[in-house]
Design a protein around this motif. Structure first.
Motif, PDB file in Angstrom:
ATOM      1  N   UNK A 291       0.571  -1.367   0.088  1.00 50.30           N
ATOM      2  CA  UNK A 291      -0.033   0.099  -0.364  1.00 50.30           C
ATOM      3  C   UNK A 291       0.922   1.122   0.030  1.00 50.30           C
ATOM      4  N   UNK A 292       0.257   2.368  -0.941  1.00 52.66           N
ATOM      5  CA  UNK A 292       1.150   3.390  -1.526  1.00 52.66           C
ATOM      6  C   UNK A 292       0.950   4.377  -1.700  1.00 52.66           C
ATOM      7  N   UNK A 293       1.453   5.548  -1.566  1.00 59.88           N
ATOM      8  CA  UNK A 293       0.500   6.955  -1.354  1.00 59.88           C
ATOM      9  C   UNK A 293       1.173   7.636  -2.337  1.00 59.88           C
ATOM     10  N   UNK A 294       1.341   8.396  -3.483  1.00 59.53           N
ATOM     11  CA  UNK A 294       2.259   9.152  -4.809  1.00 59.53           C
ATOM     12  C   UNK A 294       2.164   9.931  -4.763  1.00 59.53           C
ATOM     13  N   UNK A 295       3.299  11.212  -4.490  1.00 59.60           N
ATOM     14  CA  UNK A 295       3.637  12.116  -3.907  1.00 59.60           C
ATOM     15  C   UNK A 295       3.900  12.735  -5.810  1.00 59.60           C
ATOM     16  N   UNK A 296       4.771  12.756  -6.613  1.00 61.17           N
ATOM     17  CA  UNK A 296       5.513  13.169  -7.657  1.00 61.17           C
ATOM     18  C   UNK A 296       4.211  13.687  -7.923  1.00 61.17           C
ATOM     19  N   UNK A 297       3.419  13.487  -9.147  1.00 58.99           N
ATOM     20  CA  UNK A 297       2.460  14.050  -9.698  1.00 58.99           C
ATOM     21  C   UNK A 297       1.824  14.347  -8.979  1.00 58.99           C
ATOM     22  N   UNK A 298       1.061  14.382  -7.863  1.00 62.30           N
ATOM     23  CA  UNK A 298       0.907  15.570  -7.250  1.00 62.30           C
ATOM     24  C   UNK A 298       0.971  16.852  -6.588  1.00 62.30           C
ATOM     25  N   UNK A 299       2.521  16.839  -6.437  1.00 64.34           N
ATOM     26  CA  UNK A 299       3.864  17.888  -6.593  1.00 64.34           C
ATOM     27  C   UNK A 299       3.999  18.617  -7.369  1.00 64.34           C
ATOM     28  N   UNK A 300       3.613  18.091  -8.273  1.00 57.71           N
ATOM     29  CA  UNK A 300       4.658  18.972  -9.468  1.00 57.71           C
ATOM     30  C   UNK A 300       3.144  19.484 -10.432  1.00 57.71           C
ATOM     31  N   UNK A 301       1.774  19.106 -10.004  1.00 64.23           N
ATOM     32  CA  UNK A 301       0.393  19.753 -10.048  1.00 64.23           C
ATOM     33  C   UNK A 301       0.051  21.158  -8.967  1.00 64.23           C
ATOM     34  N   UNK A 302       1.157  21.493  -8.334  1.00 66.37           N
ATOM     35  CA  UNK A 302       0.582  23.037  -7.565  1.00 66.37           C
ATOM     36  C   UNK A 302       1.742  22.749  -6.502  1.00 66.37           C
ATOM     37  N   UNK A 303       1.728  24.207  -5.425  1.00 59.73           N
ATOM     38  CA  UNK A 303       2.754  24.940  -5.028  1.00 59.73           C
ATOM     39  C   UNK A 303       1.772  24.744  -3.680  1.00 59.73           C
ATOM     40  N   UNK A 304       0.662  24.896  -3.645  1.00 57.73           N
ATOM     41  CA  UNK A 304       0.026  24.259  -2.481  1.00 57.73           C
ATOM     42  C   UNK A 304       0.281  23.131  -0.810  1.00 57.73           C
ATOM     43  N   UNK A 305       1.525  23.853  -0.507  1.00 56.58           N
ATOM     44  CA  UNK A 305       1.338  23.046   0.180  1.00 56.58           C
ATOM     45  C   UNK A 305       0.602  22.063   1.015  1.00 56.58           C
ATOM     46  N   UNK A 306      -0.084  23.309   1.509  1.00 59.23           N
ATOM     47  CA  UNK A 306      -1.115  21.881   2.510  1.00 59.23           C
ATOM     48  C   UNK A 306      -2.327  21.127   1.481  1.00 59.23           C
ATOM     49  N   UNK A 307      -2.151  21.291   0.651  1.00 60.47           N
ATOM     50  CA  UNK A 307      -2.531  19.789  -0.952  1.00 60.47           C
ATOM     51  C   UNK A 307      -2.035  18.501   0.157  1.00 60.47           C
ATOM     52  N   UNK A 308      -0.506  19.052  -0.666  1.00 63.22           N
ATOM     53  CA  UNK A 308       1.202  18.352   0.052  1.00 63.22           C
ATOM     54  C   UNK A 308      -0.132  17.249   1.645  1.00 63.22           C
ATOM     55  N   UNK A 309       0.528  18.180   2.524  1.00 62.41           N
ATOM     56  CA  UNK A 309      -0.408  18.010   4.030  1.00 62.41           C
ATOM     57  C   UNK A 309      -1.024  16.883   3.776  1.00 62.41           C
ATOM     58  N   UNK A 310      -2.615  17.516   3.067  1.00 63.23           N
ATOM     59  CA  UNK A 310      -3.640  16.637   3.193  1.00 63.23           C
ATOM     60  C   UNK A 310      -3.458  15.001   2.892  1.00 63.23           C
ATOM     61  N   UNK A 311      -2.569  15.307   1.785  1.00 67.78           N
ATOM     62  CA  UNK A 311      -2.305  14.162   1.085  1.00 67.78           C
ATOM     63  C   UNK A 311      -0.946  12.948   2.380  1.00 67.78           C
ATOM     64  N   UNK A 312      -0.085  13.413   2.790  1.00 60.38           N
ATOM     65  CA  UNK A 312       0.184  12.651   4.027  1.00 60.38           C
ATOM     66  C   UNK A 312      -0.940  12.535   5.063  1.00 60.38           C
ATOM     67  N   UNK A 313      -1.507  13.431   5.385  1.00 63.22           N
ATOM     68  CA  UNK A 313      -2.763  12.843   6.518  1.00 63.22           C
ATOM     69  C   UNK A 313      -3.255  11.663   5.743  1.00 63.22           C
ATOM     70  N   UNK A 314      -3.434  11.552   5.148  1.00 65.38           N
ATOM     71  CA  UNK A 314      -4.516  10.342   4.344  1.00 65.38           C
ATOM     72  C   UNK A 314      -3.578   9.125   3.529  1.00 65.38           C
ATOM     73  N   UNK A 315      -2.434   9.737   3.753  1.00 69.18           N
ATOM     74  CA  UNK A 315      -1.417   8.286   3.584  1.00 69.18           C
ATOM     75  C   UNK A 315      -1.667   7.994   4.893  1.00 69.18           C
TER      76      UNK A 315
END
Length: 345
Positions: A291-315
């Motif tokens: 089981x994994x979470x993918x961050x590469x495409x997400x990071x390249x699609x936004x400069x908003x680190x709150x989006x990254x933080x929410x993805x980390x929380x979900x993972x």
């Protein structure tokens, strides 16, 4: 909101990471490359196919993602590979994370290395806040070392150990315990390490990735190794912890510490505080699960680190209680298809 390093930040990025079993995640292991200048027989296929460079996160992207995890409560980062010191311009990331240590945002920056590049980088690592490293050495016999690594030069590794100690870096030696290869050599390796003020950790081989040999032929339960060592040494359990899975004893005769990592005979998951990030931006919540979470495409699609933080929380909500490692004749395929070099050693 305020702007930091070109990315949008918000106060909700700082909520700590608590997994479903109440464990706080404070330790991030980052594989900066899947490439290695060795081909250890228990780790890699002799003719590995490595990832195209375009699939890897840039060092700037790795820095951004590490910073997001630090904001979420990570206090320790370990750089791994493959061999981390073969990544081009790796010191950019070391310097960036070293500043986090210097400013108190990160407690520790460390790495695991095969030692081949240490003579070149030891002084700079020390200058950038690296105080402890792990060096993998499975044998002190140059011929056997070349055999197990296929292409490694033990003299270069030992020169790297010398350079790291001269730079003031504390070293822990890691040795994978391999049946009919180095089990009789562990006492010698331990005396050598302890004689130089270094801890030694022995590790059970892990069933990850297809390799040429049958791992059941090399698998040595550390319970057997410990019983053998106790015929020569007095081993006393202690409470020393480094944040990893090792369980340590003090060896009365040498005065040094000996660690055991036993993913197969004794599951080490109950206190797991770790997640693993690959060089492609895949986050594995468990070494022994897919089981994994993918961050590469997400990071390249936004400069908003709150989006990254929410993805980390979900993972983190999907972090499992433990792994499924097993090695026996009825399970002769690896528990996890990806190689250790892909996930980070």
């Amino acid at each position: 909101m305020n702007i930091f390093s070109g990315h949008i930040r918000s106060s909700d990025t700082s909520v700590p990471m608590i997994d479903p079993f109440g464990r706080m995640v404070s330790y991030l292991r980052v594989s900066v490359t899947d490439r290695c200048d060795f081909r250890c027989t228990y780790c890699m296929s002799e003719h590995m196919t490595f990832l195209p460079k375009k699939e890897l996160l840039t060092l700037e992207e790795l820095e951004r993602l590490c910073s997001a995890f630090i904001d979420k409560g990570v206090r320790k980062i370990r750089l791994t590979g493959g061999e981390p010191l073969v990544r081009h311009n790796i010191m950019y990331l070391v310097r960036a994370l070293g500043r986090k240590v210097r400013h108190g945002e990160l407690d520790e920056l460390t790495l695991t290395t095969n030692g081949s590049q240490l003579a070149r980088y030891a002084a700079e690592l020390a200058d950038n806040g690296v105080r402890r490293i792990n060096v993998s050495i499975d044998t002190l016999d140059p011929t056997k070392f070349r055999k197990i690594t296929r292409i490694g030069d033990l003299s270069k590794v030992l020169a790297g150990v010398d350079a790291a100690q001269k730079a003031g870096i504390h070293i822990k030696i890691n040795a994978v315990a391999l049946k009919d290869f180095n089990e009789d050599e562990i006492p010698e390796i331990m005396r050598w390490a302890h004689g130089r003020g270094m801890d030694l950790t022995v590790i059970e081989t892990m069933p990850m990735g297809e390799i040429e040999e049958d791992r059941t032929d090399r698998y040595l339960p550390l319970s057997e190794l410990r019983a053998s060592l106790e015929t020569q040494f007095t081993l006393r359990d202690n409470n020393y912890r480094t944040g990893g899975p090792s369980r340590y004893v003090t060896v009365k005769e040498t005065g040094g510490r000996l660690g055991f990592i036993t993913p197969l005979t004794h599951n080490f998951c109950e206190s797991c505080n770790r997640v693993r990030l690959t060089c492609t931006g895949t986050l594995y919540m468990c070494l022994g699960q897919n089981d994994a979470a993918e961050f590469r495409d997400l990071m390249r699609s936004t400069d908003d680190d709150t989006v990254i933080a929410r993805a980390i929380d979900e993972a983190i909500t999907r972090k499992p209680k433990g792994h499924d490692f097993i090695i026996d004749r009825d399970h002769n395929r690896p528990a996890v298809a990806r190689h250790m070099s892909m996930t980070g050693g």
